[in-house]
Motif scaffolding. Structure first.
Motif, PDB file in Angstrom:
ATOM      1  N   LYS A 140       0.834  -1.205   0.000  1.00 21.74           N
ATOM      2  CA  LYS A 140       0.000   0.000   0.000  1.00 21.74           C
ATOM      3  C   LYS A 140       0.868   1.255   0.000  1.00 21.74           C
ATOM      4  O   LYS A 140       0.543   2.255  -0.649  1.00 21.74           O
ATOM      5  N   LYS A 188      -8.302  -3.081   4.228  1.00 28.03           N
ATOM      6  CA  LYS A 188      -8.315  -2.653   2.827  1.00 28.03           C
ATOM      7  C   LYS A 188      -7.219  -3.381   2.053  1.00 28.03           C
ATOM      8  O   LYS A 188      -6.090  -3.475   2.511  1.00 28.03           O
ATOM      9  N   PRO A 191      -3.248  -1.970  -3.667  1.00 30.15           N
ATOM     10  CA  PRO A 191      -3.667  -1.636  -5.028  1.00 30.15           C
ATOM     11  C   PRO A 191      -2.951  -2.464  -6.095  1.00 30.15           C
ATOM     12  O   PRO A 191      -2.883  -2.053  -7.254  1.00 30.15           O
ATOM     13  N   ASN A 212     -10.457 -11.889   1.168  1.00 31.22           N
ATOM     14  CA  ASN A 212     -10.580 -10.604   0.497  1.00 31.22           C
ATOM     15  C   ASN A 212     -12.010 -10.420   0.008  1.00 31.22           C
ATOM     16  O   ASN A 212     -12.604 -11.361  -0.535  1.00 31.22           O
ATOM     17  N   GLN A 215     -15.709  -7.820  -4.168  1.00 30.40           N
ATOM     18  CA  GLN A 215     -15.933  -6.696  -5.075  1.00 30.40           C
ATOM     19  C   GLN A 215     -14.647  -6.122  -5.646  1.00 30.40           C
ATOM     20  O   GLN A 215     -14.690  -5.314  -6.569  1.00 30.40           O
ATOM     21  N   HIS A 216     -13.495  -6.520  -5.131  1.00 29.91           N
ATOM     22  CA  HIS A 216     -12.216  -6.032  -5.656  1.00 29.91           C
ATOM     23  C   HIS A 216     -11.713  -7.005  -6.720  1.00 29.91           C
ATOM     24  O   HIS A 216     -11.314  -8.132  -6.410  1.00 29.91           O
ATOM     25  N   HIS A 218      -9.034  -7.184  -8.349  1.00 30.05           N
ATOM     26  CA  HIS A 218      -7.616  -7.534  -8.349  1.00 30.05           C
ATOM     27  C   HIS A 218      -7.227  -8.381  -7.132  1.00 30.05           C
ATOM     28  O   HIS A 218      -6.040  -8.550  -6.858  1.00 30.05           O
ATOM     29  N   THR A 219      -8.218  -8.909  -6.411  1.00 25.20           N
ATOM     30  CA  THR A 219      -7.928  -9.755  -5.262  1.00 25.20           C
ATOM     31  C   THR A 219      -8.561 -11.126  -5.458  1.00 25.20           C
ATOM     32  O   THR A 219      -9.492 -11.292  -6.255  1.00 25.20           O
ATOM     33  N   HIS A 269     -14.326 -16.232  -4.378  1.00 29.04           N
ATOM     34  CA  HIS A 269     -14.479 -14.927  -5.007  1.00 29.04           C
ATOM     35  C   HIS A 269     -15.422 -15.079  -6.190  1.00 29.04           C
ATOM     36  O   HIS A 269     -15.866 -16.175  -6.515  1.00 29.04           O
ATOM     37  N   THR A 275      -8.026  -8.361 -15.434  1.00 24.26           N
ATOM     38  CA  THR A 275      -7.786  -6.964 -15.095  1.00 24.26           C
ATOM     39  C   THR A 275      -6.534  -6.462 -15.803  1.00 24.26           C
ATOM     40  O   THR A 275      -5.491  -7.129 -15.775  1.00 24.26           O
TER      41      THR A 275
END
Length: 278
Positions: A140, A188, A191, A212, A215-216, A218-219, A269, A275
């Motif tokens: 981060k 969180k 990125p 995780n 909704q993300h 990249h996770t 997930h 992405t």
């Protein structure tokens, strides 16, 4: 006032989903199952010829963070595995992990800067248990220096007391209060492409604390059959790590648990999302 029985339920938002905030630590039976860790090391040795057939990596640098109460010696098997697959694997060189004491976080930052400068490219960060918190937080702070993050049994969401190591952590780190704002930040994701490898038979960390949010894009979350203590030597975890490190960061996609893999892995997930990372 309308009757409560007639009120329409309020639709849930992603923030309302269970993120382990009210989870309890693993029970006694799961704690006892941690004794299987030596067998995971034996299994790794047994399947090494099979794992060696996996495609080699691109040779980029990987920094490995140990768990609570552990030092670089605990990640020797993992780093040896990574080197056998062509990666430049390094330990964190901060001694025994006793929490974020004075100088530890700055030492981590300097280690990442040093390896990035030495090899001239972003590095991958792997963290085992508490070490995964370091990996996520460093990513981060310095996303331009980090290629991806992989955590093993790391309790980055939920409450710290949902682990059987919390009392030990308080004792060695000197932490006695919960900083809710800090905990919210820890939850969180970084990125950069971020993978959580977890086990529902983890006897130290409640598995819900290692998920995780979906909704993300990249996770991701990959479930393996492993103990907490043996996860850094577990053959399934090793396979998943090697697969993730081979991902092109410019076109990252989630782990594919279809085909024969479905017998060994599960994912927590949404369906696969491609992405672009430029």
């Amino acid at each position: 006032m309308s009757s409560p029985a007639r009120r329409k339920p309020t639709p849930k938002t992603p923030a309302d989903e269970d993120t382990g905030l009210h989870t309890v630590p693993p029970g006694l039976w799961l704690m006892m199952l941690e004794a299987r860790a030596p067998w995971e090391a034996i299994a790794l040795a047994a399947v090494s010829p099979w794992l060696s057939r996996m495609p080699s990596g691109d040779g980029h640098t990987v920094l490995v963070f140990p768990g609570l109460g552990a030092a670089d010696v605990s990640t020797v098997a993992l780093r040896r595995f990574l080197k056998q697959h062509g990666y430049q694997a390094h330990g964190w060189k901060q001694g025994t992990n006793l929490g974020p004491r004075d100088g530890v976080l700055e030492g981590c930052r300097e280690r990442i800067r040093e390896l990035h400068k030495q090899h001239g490219q972003p590095i991958s960060l792997i963290g085992w248990s508490l070490g995964g918190i370091y990996a996520r937080e460093m990513a981060k702070e310095m996303p331009d220096l980090v290629r991806c993050v992989i955590t093993l049994g790391t309790p980055f969401t939920g409450h710290p007391t949902a682990t059987n190591a919390w009392r030990f952590y308080k004792m060695v780190s000197g932490t006695h209060e919960h900083d809710e704002e800090l905990l919210a930040e820890v939850r969180k994701p970084p990125p950069v492409p971020t993978t959580s490898i977890y086990s529902k038979t983890d006897g130290i960390v409640a598995w819900q604390c290692s998920i995780n949010p979906p909704q993300h894009a990249h996770t991701e979350n990959i479930e393996v059959h492993a103990s907490h203590i043996g996860m850094g030597m577990n053959p399934l975890a090793m396979y998943a790590i090697a697969d993730r490190l081979r991902q092109d960061p410019a076109r990252w996609k989630r782990f594919d648990a279809q085909g024969a893999r479905r017998w060994f892995f599960k994912v927590a997930h949404q369906p696969e999302v491609v992405t672009q990372w430029y």
